[in-house]
Design a protein around this motif. Sequence first.
Motif, PDB file in Angstrom:
ATOM      1  N   ASP A   1       0.703  11.324 -14.933  1.00  0.00           N
ATOM      2  CA  ASP A   1       1.771  10.334 -15.016  1.00  0.00           C
ATOM      3  C   ASP A   1       3.080  10.909 -14.460  1.00  0.00           C
ATOM      4  N   MET A   2       3.851  10.017 -13.815  1.00  0.00           N
ATOM      5  CA  MET A   2       5.064  10.500 -13.150  1.00  0.00           C
ATOM      6  C   MET A   2       6.110  11.027 -14.128  1.00  0.00           C
ATOM      7  N   SER A   3       6.012  10.652 -15.410  1.00  0.00           N
ATOM      8  CA  SER A   3       6.995  11.175 -16.365  1.00  0.00           C
ATOM      9  C   SER A   3       6.876  12.703 -16.492  1.00  0.00           C
TER      10      SER A   3
ATOM     11  N   MET B   1      -8.475   8.232 -13.672  1.00  0.00           N
ATOM     12  CA  MET B   1      -7.720   7.896 -14.880  1.00  0.00           C
ATOM     13  C   MET B   1      -6.233   7.965 -14.585  1.00  0.00           C
ATOM     14  N   ASP B   2      -5.621   6.784 -14.620  1.00  0.00           N
ATOM     15  CA  ASP B   2      -4.213   6.601 -14.256  1.00  0.00           C
ATOM     16  C   ASP B   2      -3.312   7.015 -15.424  1.00  0.00           C
ATOM     17  N   ASP B   3      -2.055   7.270 -15.130  1.00  0.00           N
ATOM     18  CA  ASP B   3      -1.042   7.568 -16.169  1.00  0.00           C
ATOM     19  C   ASP B   3      -1.541   8.656 -17.115  1.00  0.00           C
TER      20      ASP B   3
ATOM     21  N   TYR C   1       0.851  -1.198   0.000  1.00  0.00           N
ATOM     22  CA  TYR C   1       0.000   0.000   0.000  1.00  0.00           C
ATOM     23  C   TYR C   1       0.879   1.239   0.000  1.00  0.00           C
ATOM     24  N   GLN C   2       0.502   2.193  -0.874  1.00  0.00           N
ATOM     25  CA  GLN C   2       1.270   3.440  -0.954  1.00  0.00           C
ATOM     26  C   GLN C   2       0.354   4.633  -0.670  1.00  0.00           C
ATOM     27  N   PRO C   3       0.790   5.520   0.245  1.00  0.00           N
ATOM     28  CA  PRO C   3      -0.117   6.612   0.659  1.00  0.00           C
ATOM     29  C   PRO C   3      -0.287   7.712  -0.389  1.00  0.00           C
TER      30      PRO C   3
ATOM     31  N   ILE D   1      -7.630   0.852  -6.284  1.00  0.00           N
ATOM     32  CA  ILE D   1      -7.336  -0.456  -6.885  1.00  0.00           C
ATOM     33  C   ILE D   1      -7.131  -0.275  -8.390  1.00  0.00           C
ATOM     34  N   ASN D   2      -6.117  -0.939  -8.939  1.00  0.00           N
ATOM     35  CA  ASN D   2      -5.865  -0.861 -10.384  1.00  0.00           C
ATOM     36  C   ASN D   2      -6.674  -1.917 -11.126  1.00  0.00           C
ATOM     37  N   PHE D   3      -7.379  -1.487 -12.146  1.00  0.00           N
ATOM     38  CA  PHE D   3      -8.108  -2.439 -13.003  1.00  0.00           C
ATOM     39  C   PHE D   3      -7.495  -2.423 -14.394  1.00  0.00           C
TER      40      PHE D   3
ATOM     41  N   VAL E   1       6.008  11.628  -6.820  1.00  0.00           N
ATOM     42  CA  VAL E   1       6.589  12.806  -6.166  1.00  0.00           C
ATOM     43  C   VAL E   1       7.699  12.332  -5.217  1.00  0.00           C
ATOM     44  N   GLU E   2       8.941  12.720  -5.543  1.00  0.00           N
ATOM     45  CA  GLU E   2      10.067  12.171  -4.782  1.00  0.00           C
ATOM     46  C   GLU E   2      10.764  13.203  -3.899  1.00  0.00           C
ATOM     47  N   ASP E   3      10.516  14.508  -4.131  1.00  0.00           N
ATOM     48  CA  ASP E   3      11.234  15.494  -3.302  1.00  0.00           C
ATOM     49  C   ASP E   3      10.324  16.664  -2.918  1.00  0.00           C
TER      50      ASP E   3
ATOM     51  N   GLY F   1       3.962   9.305  -3.809  1.00  0.00           N
ATOM     52  CA  GLY F   1       5.344   9.099  -4.252  1.00  0.00           C
ATOM     53  C   GLY F   1       6.245   8.812  -3.068  1.00  0.00           C
ATOM     54  N   TYR F   2       7.514   8.543  -3.375  1.00  0.00           N
ATOM     55  CA  TYR F   2       8.450   8.137  -2.331  1.00  0.00           C
ATOM     56  C   TYR F   2       8.599   9.187  -1.235  1.00  0.00           C
ATOM     57  N   LEU F   3       8.349  10.466  -1.577  1.00  0.00           N
ATOM     58  CA  LEU F   3       8.453  11.519  -0.557  1.00  0.00           C
ATOM     59  C   LEU F   3       7.481  11.243   0.595  1.00  0.00           C
TER      60      LEU F   3
ATOM     61  N   ALA G   1      -4.928   4.948  -0.027  1.00  0.00           N
ATOM     62  CA  ALA G   1      -3.759   4.093  -0.199  1.00  0.00           C
ATOM     63  C   ALA G   1      -3.936   3.329  -1.500  1.00  0.00           C
ATOM     64  N   GLU G   2      -2.940   3.397  -2.378  1.00  0.00           N
ATOM     65  CA  GLU G   2      -3.037   2.613  -3.612  1.00  0.00           C
ATOM     66  C   GLU G   2      -2.516   1.210  -3.341  1.00  0.00           C
ATOM     67  N   ALA G   3      -3.327   0.205  -3.697  1.00  0.00           N
ATOM     68  CA  ALA G   3      -2.929  -1.194  -3.521  1.00  0.00           C
ATOM     69  C   ALA G   3      -2.148  -1.630  -4.755  1.00  0.00           C
ATOM     70  N   LEU G   4      -0.937  -2.141  -4.550  1.00  0.00           N
ATOM     71  CA  LEU G   4      -0.091  -2.576  -5.671  1.00  0.00           C
ATOM     72  C   LEU G   4       0.315  -4.034  -5.460  1.00  0.00           C
ATOM     73  N   LEU G   5       0.260  -4.788  -6.541  1.00  0.00           N
ATOM     74  CA  LEU G   5       0.533  -6.236  -6.480  1.00  0.00           C
ATOM     75  C   LEU G   5       2.019  -6.540  -6.318  1.00  0.00           C
ATOM     76  N   ARG G   6       2.320  -7.575  -5.571  1.00  0.00           N
ATOM     77  CA  ARG G   6       3.698  -8.051  -5.453  1.00  0.00           C
ATOM     78  C   ARG G   6       3.733  -9.569  -5.495  1.00  0.00           C
ATOM     79  N   TRP G   7       4.782 -10.092  -6.123  1.00  0.00           N
ATOM     80  CA  TRP G   7       5.007 -11.547  -6.119  1.00  0.00           C
ATOM     81  C   TRP G   7       6.504 -11.789  -6.226  1.00  0.00           C
TER      82      TRP G   7
HETATM   83  P1  C2E Z   1       0.895   2.448 -11.604  1.00  0.00           P
HETATM   84  O1  C2E Z   1      -0.523   2.173 -11.240  1.00  0.00           O
HETATM   85  O2  C2E Z   1       1.164   3.672 -12.398  1.00  0.00           O
HETATM   86  O3  C2E Z   1       1.649   2.424 -10.228  1.00  0.00           O
HETATM   87  C1  C2E Z   1       2.648   3.322  -9.861  1.00  0.00           C
HETATM   88  C2  C2E Z   1       3.990   2.694  -9.900  1.00  0.00           C
HETATM   89  O4  C2E Z   1       4.982   3.679  -9.554  1.00  0.00           O
HETATM   90  C3  C2E Z   1       4.175   1.593  -8.864  1.00  0.00           C
HETATM   91  O5  C2E Z   1       5.058   0.637  -9.435  1.00  0.00           O
HETATM   92  C4  C2E Z   1       4.866   2.306  -7.714  1.00  0.00           C
HETATM   93  O6  C2E Z   1       5.606   1.451  -6.884  1.00  0.00           O
HETATM   94  C5  C2E Z   1       5.752   3.279  -8.453  1.00  0.00           C
HETATM   95  N1  C2E Z   1       6.055   4.474  -7.676  1.00  0.00           N
HETATM   96  C6  C2E Z   1       5.288   5.030  -6.710  1.00  0.00           C
HETATM   97  N2  C2E Z   1       5.860   6.164  -6.241  1.00  0.00           N
HETATM   98  C7  C2E Z   1       7.008   6.326  -6.927  1.00  0.00           C
HETATM   99  C8  C2E Z   1       8.046   7.349  -6.906  1.00  0.00           C
HETATM  100  O7  C2E Z   1       8.018   8.318  -6.121  1.00  0.00           O
HETATM  101  N3  C2E Z   1       9.067   7.193  -7.765  1.00  0.00           N
HETATM  102  C9  C2E Z   1       9.132   6.133  -8.635  1.00  0.00           C
HETATM  103  N4  C2E Z   1      10.200   6.051  -9.448  1.00  0.00           N
HETATM  104  N5  C2E Z   1       8.181   5.166  -8.691  1.00  0.00           N
HETATM  105  C10 C2E Z   1       7.114   5.268  -7.851  1.00  0.00           C
HETATM  106  P2  C2E Z   1       4.686  -0.886  -9.370  1.00  0.00           P
HETATM  107  O8  C2E Z   1       4.161  -1.226  -8.034  1.00  0.00           O
HETATM  108  O9  C2E Z   1       5.876  -1.615  -9.887  1.00  0.00           O
HETATM  109  O10 C2E Z   1       3.479  -1.021 -10.380  1.00  0.00           O
HETATM  110  C11 C2E Z   1       3.665  -0.917 -11.757  1.00  0.00           C
HETATM  111  C12 C2E Z   1       2.333  -1.000 -12.465  1.00  0.00           C
HETATM  112  O11 C2E Z   1       1.753  -2.301 -12.327  1.00  0.00           O
HETATM  113  C13 C2E Z   1       1.282  -0.071 -11.900  1.00  0.00           C
HETATM  114  O12 C2E Z   1       1.516   1.205 -12.403  1.00  0.00           O
HETATM  115  C14 C2E Z   1       0.006  -0.699 -12.399  1.00  0.00           C
HETATM  116  O13 C2E Z   1      -0.245  -0.322 -13.732  1.00  0.00           O
HETATM  117  C15 C2E Z   1       0.340  -2.185 -12.403  1.00  0.00           C
HETATM  118  N6  C2E Z   1      -0.291  -2.810 -11.252  1.00  0.00           N
HETATM  119  C16 C2E Z   1       0.147  -2.884  -9.968  1.00  0.00           C
HETATM  120  N7  C2E Z   1      -0.737  -3.550  -9.181  1.00  0.00           N
HETATM  121  C17 C2E Z   1      -1.781  -3.881  -9.986  1.00  0.00           C
HETATM  122  C18 C2E Z   1      -3.042  -4.564  -9.774  1.00  0.00           C
HETATM  123  O14 C2E Z   1      -3.420  -4.987  -8.665  1.00  0.00           O
HETATM  124  N8  C2E Z   1      -3.857  -4.725 -10.873  1.00  0.00           N
HETATM  125  C19 C2E Z   1      -3.514  -4.241 -12.103  1.00  0.00           C
HETATM  126  N9  C2E Z   1      -4.363  -4.404 -13.104  1.00  0.00           N
HETATM  127  N10 C2E Z   1      -2.353  -3.596 -12.333  1.00  0.00           N
HETATM  128  C20 C2E Z   1      -1.485  -3.415 -11.293  1.00  0.00           C
END
Ligand code: C2E
Length: 420
Positions: A347-349, A323-325, A189-191, A261-263, A383-385, A402-404, A203-209
Motif C-alpha cells: 500500500d502506498m501509505s 493482493m492490493d493495498d 491505464y497506469q504503468p 484489473i481491480n475486483f 512511487v512519486e520520486d 506511481g506518478y514517477l 498497466a493497471e486499469a482504473l475506472l473514471r466517470w
Molecule cells: P487502488 O487499486 O489502490 O488504485 C491506486 C490509486 O492510487 C488510484 O486512484 C491511482 O490513481 C492512485 N495513484 C497511482 N499512483 C499514485 C501516486 O504516485 N501517488 C498518489 N497519491 N496516488 C497514486 P484511483 O484511480 O482514484 O482509484 C482509487 C481506488 O478505486 C482504487 O485503488 C481501486 O480500489 C478502486 N478502483 C478503481 N478502478 C476500479 C475498478 O475498475 N474496479 C474496482 N472494483 N475498483 C476500482
Amino acid sequence: MSATIPGYRGLLRQLTRALAAPARDECVIAVVLIDFEVLSELDGVLGLATVDRLVREAARRLADVLPGSDRVGYTGRHQLACLLAGLDSEMHAVLAAHKIMRTLAAPLDLGKRRLTLSPRLGIAYAHRARHDPDELLRQASKALLRARRQREPYAAYAPEDDSNVLMLGMDLWAELGHAIEESDVYLVYQPQLCLASGRLENAEALLRWTHPQHGPVRPDTMVQLAEGTELIARLTTWVINTALRACTEFRLAGLDTGVSINFSADNLRDPELVEIVAQALDVWGVPAAKVVVELTETAVMTDNVGALDTLLCLKEMGLRISMDDFGTGYSSMARLRDLPLDEIKIDMSFIRGVTTLPHHQQIVASMINLGHSLGLRVVAEGVEDQDTCDCLRDMGCDLIQGYLIGRPARLPDFIAAMQG
Ligand code: C2E
Ligand code: CA
Ligand code: CA
C-alpha cells in the motif's frame, strides 16, 4: 391484487389517519417497507401472474399475523409495506420486523413447487403526529436502500441516511447505469515498471466517470454504488472487456504489456464471474497470463463464501492474482499461504515514508522479504520520486507503479507515452 389489501394510495390514507389520530405521548408509529430479492428475475421464470400471486400470498400472511390495528399494503408490484400503529417503543418496531421476517421466511406453495422468498426490510418511525406520511415512507425507502447495499436483512432509518453518499447515490446509481451504456464511463491505464529489466510490465486499469453536474466521481464510490445491486455485474463485465480490448491494443502498438484489473468483494461472490472472464479472454484473444486480478485483503479475508473457489478457478485458467493495498487489511500468515497469490502490492501509505521514516523502511523491507519468501512478486504503488524508486530497488522490490513512472492516462495517451 386482493380487495382487502390496499395499494399505495389506500395505505397512504391509512397512514395519514394513523399519524393524525390522538395518541399517547410515547406511542410510536412505524412504516416497514418490504422488498424481495430475485422477484423481478422470477417474473421471467414463473410469469408475472404467478409472481403477483406470490406477493399476494405474502401480504395475506402478514395481514393474518399482525394485530388488527396494523395494516398491510402494496407499494409496488414487488414491494409491500406494513403500517404498525401504537407501538410502545422503537424496540417494539424491531421486534415486529423480526416477526415479519419470520412470517415471510416460511416457504410458499406454488402448486408443484415450493418457494422461499428472501425479504429485506426498511423501517422508519414516527413519534406522534410530527411526521408527514410521505416523508415517513421516503425514510423507510432510504433505510431499505441501505439494507440492500449493506446486505442486511433490515435497516432502520437514521438521519445520516439523508446526507451520506448512498442518498446522493440514489440518483447517481440510476445515472451510472446510463453512463455505462452511453460510454461516459471509461478506463485509464497506469504503468507498472519492472525494476530489474526496466521494461513496462503491466498497466493497471482504473475506472473514471465525470458526472455532468457533480464532476469526477471517485472510482471506489462508483463501485460502492453498484455493489449489492445488479449494476456491479454490468460494470465489471464492461471493465473486464474494455481492459482486455486495451491489452490487444497494446500488442498492436508493439507493447508487450499485460493488464491489471481491480475486483471487488462482490465480484468474487458472483458465480458468473469466471465465465465472464473466460469469454472475454476468448473474444479479445488475450493470453490469461497477461491478466492480473487485483483484490483487496478485506475482499478475500472476510468470510466471503465462494470467493476462494472463484479465485482458484481464475488461477487455474492462468490469470495472476495480486493482493492490493497490502499491509492495510488483516491477513493472517496462514491465509496468505493458502490463497493462490502471485503478487502483493504494498500500500502506498507505507511507500510514502520509505526514504524519510526508518520504521517505514523496515516495514517495507520485511514486506518485500515476506513476499519473496512466499514466492510472490512484489509491487510498490504510489512511487512519486526517484529517491523512493532507488530505495525500493535496493530493497529488491520487483515492480513499481506511481506518478514517477506515469499518471493514469486514457488509452491513446498511455500508448503514446509508453512508445515515446
Ligand atoms: P487502488 O487499486 O489502490 O488504485 C491506486 C490509486 O492510487 C488510484 O486512484 C491511482 O490513481 C492512485 N495513484 C497511482 N499512483 C499514485 C501516486 O504516485 N501517488 C498518489 N497519491 N496516488 C497514486 P484511483 O484511480 O482514484 O482509484 C482509487 C481506488 O478505486 C482504487 O485503488 C481501486 O480500489 C478502486 N478502483 C478503481 N478502478 C476500479 C475498478 O475498475 N474496479 C474496482 N472494483 N475498483 C476500482
Ligand atoms: Ca489496484
Ligand atoms: Ca492499491
